[in-house]
Design an enzyme around this catalytic site. Structure first.
Site: not given
Length: 142
Positions: A52, A70
């Protein structure tokens, strides 16, 4: 004048990145364990963080197709889980400001990530497909 403005903004962005924390697999595992995350979950969390954010706390992802972003080491979505600073509407399921997920102190990020997992499971992270069945060992971290 435009060049000076650009230079100042670029310098500020560089300084922000230079001061942001980047964990290693083991330092993240130890930090999360110290925050009460079960040892049995640490390999999963470190794998998710690797894909991520490359273990970086300060990452804000590019806009998703729905316009959301995000945030942080676990790339928590601002449409559902945190309140964005731009005032855009959010469910804010973790009851946290998105900017708090960019801190070197990862306690808010860990709390929120665990909350997301409790509601949606590991598959809440699309990168989970890269981890499932291919988890890194954390044995040497302790």
């Amino acid at each position: 004048m435009k060049f000076i403005n650009f230079f100042v903004i670029a310098l500020m962005a560089y300084a922000n990145c230079a001061w942001a924390k980047t964990f290693t697999r083991c330092s993240l595992a130890r930090a999360m364990y110290a925050l009460g995350v079960p040892k049995s979950e640490l390999a999963r969390w470190t794998c998710i963080a690797k894909y991520e954010s490359h273990y970086r706390t300060h990452v804000v992802g590019p806009a998703n197709t729905d316009g959301s972003h995000d945030y942080g080491i676990f790339q928590i979505n601002d449409r559902y889980w945190c309140k964005p600073s731009n005032g855009r509407s959010s469910h804010n399921g973790c009851n946290v400001y998105c900017d708090d997920l960019l801190e070197d102190d990862i306690s808010e990020s860990v709390y929120c990530a665990q909350h997301v997992k409790s509601k949606q499971g590991w598959s809440a992270w699309t990168t989970w497909a890269k981890c499932n069945g291919n988890l890194p060992s954390i044995d040497e971290c302790f």
